[in-house]
Motif scaffolding. Structure first.
Motif, PDB file in Angstrom:
ATOM      1  N   LEU A  24      55.786  39.289  48.251  1.00  0.00           N
ATOM      2  CA  LEU A  24      54.588  39.340  48.026  1.00  0.00           C
ATOM      3  C   LEU A  24      53.555  40.434  48.786  1.00  0.00           C
ATOM      4  CD1 LEU A  24      53.643  35.777  48.056  1.00  0.00           C
ATOM      5  CD2 LEU A  24      54.319  36.903  46.148  1.00  0.00           C
ATOM      6  N   ARG A  25      52.732  41.014  47.969  1.00  0.00           N
ATOM      7  CA  ARG A  25      51.918  42.125  48.653  1.00  0.00           C
ATOM      8  C   ARG A  25      50.374  42.081  48.085  1.00  0.00           C
ATOM      9  NH1 ARG A  25      50.376  46.458  45.752  1.00  0.00           N
ATOM     10  NH2 ARG A  25      51.721  47.047  43.945  1.00  0.00           N
ATOM     11  N   ASP A  26      49.501  42.451  49.027  1.00  0.00           N
ATOM     12  CA  ASP A  26      48.319  42.724  48.492  1.00  0.00           C
ATOM     13  C   ASP A  26      47.918  43.645  47.503  1.00  0.00           C
ATOM     14  OD1 ASP A  26      47.481  40.531  50.116  1.00  0.00           O
ATOM     15  OD2 ASP A  26      46.806  41.785  51.803  1.00  0.00           O
ATOM     16  N   LEU A  27      46.899  43.453  46.763  1.00  0.00           N
ATOM     17  CA  LEU A  27      46.589  44.357  45.664  1.00  0.00           C
ATOM     18  C   LEU A  27      45.838  45.504  46.127  1.00  0.00           C
ATOM     19  CD1 LEU A  27      47.400  41.839  43.949  1.00  0.00           C
ATOM     20  CD2 LEU A  27      45.454  42.432  42.484  1.00  0.00           C
ATOM     21  N   ASP A  28      46.122  46.557  45.680  1.00  0.00           N
ATOM     22  CA  ASP A  28      45.358  47.865  45.887  1.00  0.00           C
ATOM     23  C   ASP A  28      44.147  47.988  45.227  1.00  0.00           C
ATOM     24  OD1 ASP A  28      45.953  49.114  43.612  1.00  0.00           O
ATOM     25  OD2 ASP A  28      47.723  49.989  44.340  1.00  0.00           O
ATOM     26  N   GLU A  29      43.338  48.894  45.466  1.00  0.00           N
ATOM     27  CA  GLU A  29      41.992  48.959  44.652  1.00  0.00           C
ATOM     28  C   GLU A  29      42.311  49.328  43.337  1.00  0.00           C
ATOM     29  OE1 GLU A  29      38.122  48.683  44.312  1.00  0.00           O
ATOM     30  OE2 GLU A  29      39.132  48.170  46.317  1.00  0.00           O
ATOM     31  N   ARG A  30      43.125  50.048  42.753  1.00  0.00           N
ATOM     32  CA  ARG A  30      43.365  50.470  41.478  1.00  0.00           C
ATOM     33  C   ARG A  30      43.750  48.862  40.671  1.00  0.00           C
ATOM     34  NH1 ARG A  30      48.340  51.276  39.443  1.00  0.00           N
ATOM     35  NH2 ARG A  30      49.147  51.368  41.409  1.00  0.00           N
ATOM     36  N   GLU A  31      44.663  48.106  41.268  1.00  0.00           N
ATOM     37  CA  GLU A  31      44.938  46.922  40.768  1.00  0.00           C
ATOM     38  C   GLU A  31      43.954  46.102  40.751  1.00  0.00           C
ATOM     39  OE1 GLU A  31      49.637  47.183  42.210  1.00  0.00           O
ATOM     40  OE2 GLU A  31      48.123  46.613  43.525  1.00  0.00           O
ATOM     41  N   LEU A  32      43.003  46.088  41.468  1.00  0.00           N
ATOM     42  CA  LEU A  32      41.926  45.197  41.496  1.00  0.00           C
ATOM     43  C   LEU A  32      41.166  45.585  40.349  1.00  0.00           C
ATOM     44  CD1 LEU A  32      41.070  44.660  45.378  1.00  0.00           C
ATOM     45  CD2 LEU A  32      41.942  43.055  43.670  1.00  0.00           C
ATOM     46  N   GLU A  33      40.943  46.789  40.244  1.00  0.00           N
ATOM     47  CA  GLU A  33      40.002  47.470  39.216  1.00  0.00           C
ATOM     48  C   GLU A  33      40.677  47.348  37.565  1.00  0.00           C
ATOM     49  OE1 GLU A  33      39.685  51.376  40.192  1.00  0.00           O
ATOM     50  OE2 GLU A  33      38.217  51.243  41.639  1.00  0.00           O
ATOM     51  N   TRP A  34      41.902  47.183  37.661  1.00  0.00           N
ATOM     52  CA  TRP A  34      42.515  46.717  36.410  1.00  0.00           C
ATOM     53  C   TRP A  34      42.299  45.278  36.054  1.00  0.00           C
ATOM     54  CZ3 TRP A  34      46.825  43.767  34.763  1.00  0.00           C
ATOM     55  CH2 TRP A  34      47.309  44.219  33.470  1.00  0.00           C
ATOM     56  N   VAL A  39      39.186  41.342  32.683  1.00  0.00           N
ATOM     57  CA  VAL A  39      38.151  40.384  32.649  1.00  0.00           C
ATOM     58  C   VAL A  39      37.002  40.781  32.174  1.00  0.00           C
ATOM     59  CG1 VAL A  39      36.981  38.869  34.196  1.00  0.00           C
ATOM     60  CG2 VAL A  39      39.095  39.356  34.579  1.00  0.00           C
ATOM     61  N   GLU A  40      36.419  42.069  32.026  1.00  0.00           N
ATOM     62  CA  GLU A  40      35.257  42.532  31.537  1.00  0.00           C
ATOM     63  C   GLU A  40      35.377  42.480  30.084  1.00  0.00           C
ATOM     64  OE1 GLU A  40      32.920  46.620  31.916  1.00  0.00           O
ATOM     65  OE2 GLU A  40      33.558  45.798  33.514  1.00  0.00           O
ATOM     66  N   LEU A  41      36.668  42.656  29.523  1.00  0.00           N
ATOM     67  CA  LEU A  41      36.630  42.623  28.004  1.00  0.00           C
ATOM     68  C   LEU A  41      36.209  41.237  27.651  1.00  0.00           C
ATOM     69  CD1 LEU A  41      40.384  44.230  27.492  1.00  0.00           C
ATOM     70  CD2 LEU A  41      37.946  45.079  27.080  1.00  0.00           C
ATOM     71  N   LEU A  42      36.560  40.106  28.222  1.00  0.00           N
ATOM     72  CA  LEU A  42      36.089  38.902  27.829  1.00  0.00           C
ATOM     73  C   LEU A  42      34.862  38.622  28.059  1.00  0.00           C
ATOM     74  CD1 LEU A  42      39.236  38.011  27.107  1.00  0.00           C
ATOM     75  CD2 LEU A  42      38.595  35.949  28.286  1.00  0.00           C
ATOM     76  N   THR A  43      34.166  38.749  29.391  1.00  0.00           N
ATOM     77  CA  THR A  43      32.635  38.680  29.579  1.00  0.00           C
ATOM     78  C   THR A  43      32.124  39.642  28.516  1.00  0.00           C
ATOM     79  OG1 THR A  43      32.755  40.313  31.284  1.00  0.00           O
ATOM     80  CG2 THR A  43      33.275  38.097  31.922  1.00  0.00           C
ATOM     81  N   ASP A  44      32.394  40.759  28.409  1.00  0.00           N
ATOM     82  CA  ASP A  44      31.391  41.794  27.747  1.00  0.00           C
ATOM     83  C   ASP A  44      31.364  40.895  25.918  1.00  0.00           C
ATOM     84  OD1 ASP A  44      30.810  43.370  29.568  1.00  0.00           O
ATOM     85  OD2 ASP A  44      32.233  44.952  28.691  1.00  0.00           O
ATOM     86  N   THR A  81      46.230  39.213  25.596  1.00  0.00           N
ATOM     87  CA  THR A  81      46.711  38.179  26.305  1.00  0.00           C
ATOM     88  C   THR A  81      46.667  38.599  27.871  1.00  0.00           C
ATOM     89  OG1 THR A  81      48.851  39.280  26.339  1.00  0.00           O
ATOM     90  CG2 THR A  81      48.497  37.462  24.626  1.00  0.00           C
ATOM     91  N   ASN A  82      46.589  39.861  28.151  1.00  0.00           N
ATOM     92  CA  ASN A  82      46.407  40.018  29.625  1.00  0.00           C
ATOM     93  C   ASN A  82      44.819  39.843  29.878  1.00  0.00           C
ATOM     94  OD1 ASN A  82      48.857  41.201  30.467  1.00  0.00           O
ATOM     95  ND2 ASN A  82      48.360  43.323  29.947  1.00  0.00           N
ATOM     96  N   ALA A  83      43.949  40.139  29.056  1.00  0.00           N
ATOM     97  CA  ALA A  83      42.490  39.790  29.447  1.00  0.00           C
ATOM     98  C   ALA A  83      42.137  38.286  29.508  1.00  0.00           C
ATOM     99  CB  ALA A  83      41.603  40.291  28.181  1.00  0.00           C
ATOM    100  N   ILE A  84      42.807  37.470  28.471  1.00  0.00           N
ATOM    101  CA  ILE A  84      42.775  36.316  28.637  1.00  0.00           C
ATOM    102  C   ILE A  84      43.547  35.628  29.940  1.00  0.00           C
ATOM    103  CG2 ILE A  84      43.281  33.702  27.766  1.00  0.00           C
ATOM    104  CD1 ILE A  84      42.829  35.400  24.845  1.00  0.00           C
ATOM    105  N   GLY A  85      44.420  36.089  30.206  1.00  0.00           N
ATOM    106  CA  GLY A  85      45.256  35.573  31.506  1.00  0.00           C
ATOM    107  C   GLY A  85      44.637  35.902  32.733  1.00  0.00           C
ATOM    108  N   LEU A  86      44.088  37.188  32.853  1.00  0.00           N
ATOM    109  CA  LEU A  86      43.502  37.535  34.164  1.00  0.00           C
ATOM    110  C   LEU A  86      42.206  36.878  34.008  1.00  0.00           C
ATOM    111  CD1 LEU A  86      44.480  41.278  33.956  1.00  0.00           C
ATOM    112  CD2 LEU A  86      45.367  39.512  35.406  1.00  0.00           C
ATOM    113  N   ALA A  87      41.507  36.699  33.041  1.00  0.00           N
ATOM    114  CA  ALA A  87      40.194  35.678  33.034  1.00  0.00           C
ATOM    115  C   ALA A  87      40.275  34.536  33.575  1.00  0.00           C
ATOM    116  CB  ALA A  87      39.404  35.776  31.676  1.00  0.00           C
TER     117      ALA A  87
END
Length: 161
Positions: A24-34, A39-44, A81-87
């Motif tokens: 396991l490793r922590d996420l970098d800024e680019r992965e957090l933005e992804w 998530v924004e796709l669903l919230t929008d 599926t990524n948007a829903i899974g990440l939300a």
């Protein structure tokens, strides 16, 4: 790696060896933005990810619409599926001690949620994609979410939601 198993253990059956934890490793800024962009796709689109019933409804609506399309004419559902899974994952991050990590094992590299104390690991985007392709309804989202929130109460004070 399954989080929950439906198999019941027989008394005379040998105890299976638990799978080893991935690296396991922590996420970098680019992965957090992804994650945030998906998530924004669903919230929008009007989904409140703090309401698991709304996340499930977004899954059910999207899957039903996708399945109504003639299979040769369907788009690749990965972004959805990524948007829903990440939300779904972000919903859990806000309510449990689970945190986003990158998990790497013999099967590859995957975005995951992890709680070190309980050694719980969940692959939310993969979970949604597998259930989508199996044409399962969104019940698994609410069932899994409710089980994890009950099993892993968030005891951290002052946590932002």
């Amino acid at each position: 790696m399954a989080l929950f198993s439906r198999r019941s253990a027989r008394a005379d059956a040998p105890t299976p060896t638990p799978p080893s934890m991935p690296r396991l490793r922590d996420l970098d800024e680019r992965e957090l933005e992804w994650i945030a962009a998906h998530v924004e796709l669903l919230t929008d689109a009007g989904t409140d990810i703090d309401d698991l019933a709304q996340v499930r409804a977004a899954y059910d609506r999207s899957a039903a619409a996708w399945r109504r399309i003639n299979p040769p004419e369907r788009d690749d559902p990965t972004v959805t599926t990524n948007a829903i899974g990440l939300a779904f994952g972000e919903h859990l991050v806000r309510r449990t001690p689970l945190r986003w990590v990158i998990a790497e094992d013999e099967h590859g590299i995957e975005l995951a949620l992890h709680d070190a104390r309980t050694r719980t690991i969940l692959y939310p985007a993969k979970l949604v994609a597998e259930r989508w392709m199996a044409e399962e309804p969104g019940d698994f989202l609410t069932a899994t979410g409710e089980q994890l929130v009950a099993k892993l109460p968030d005891t951290r004070r002052g946590r932002r939601h």
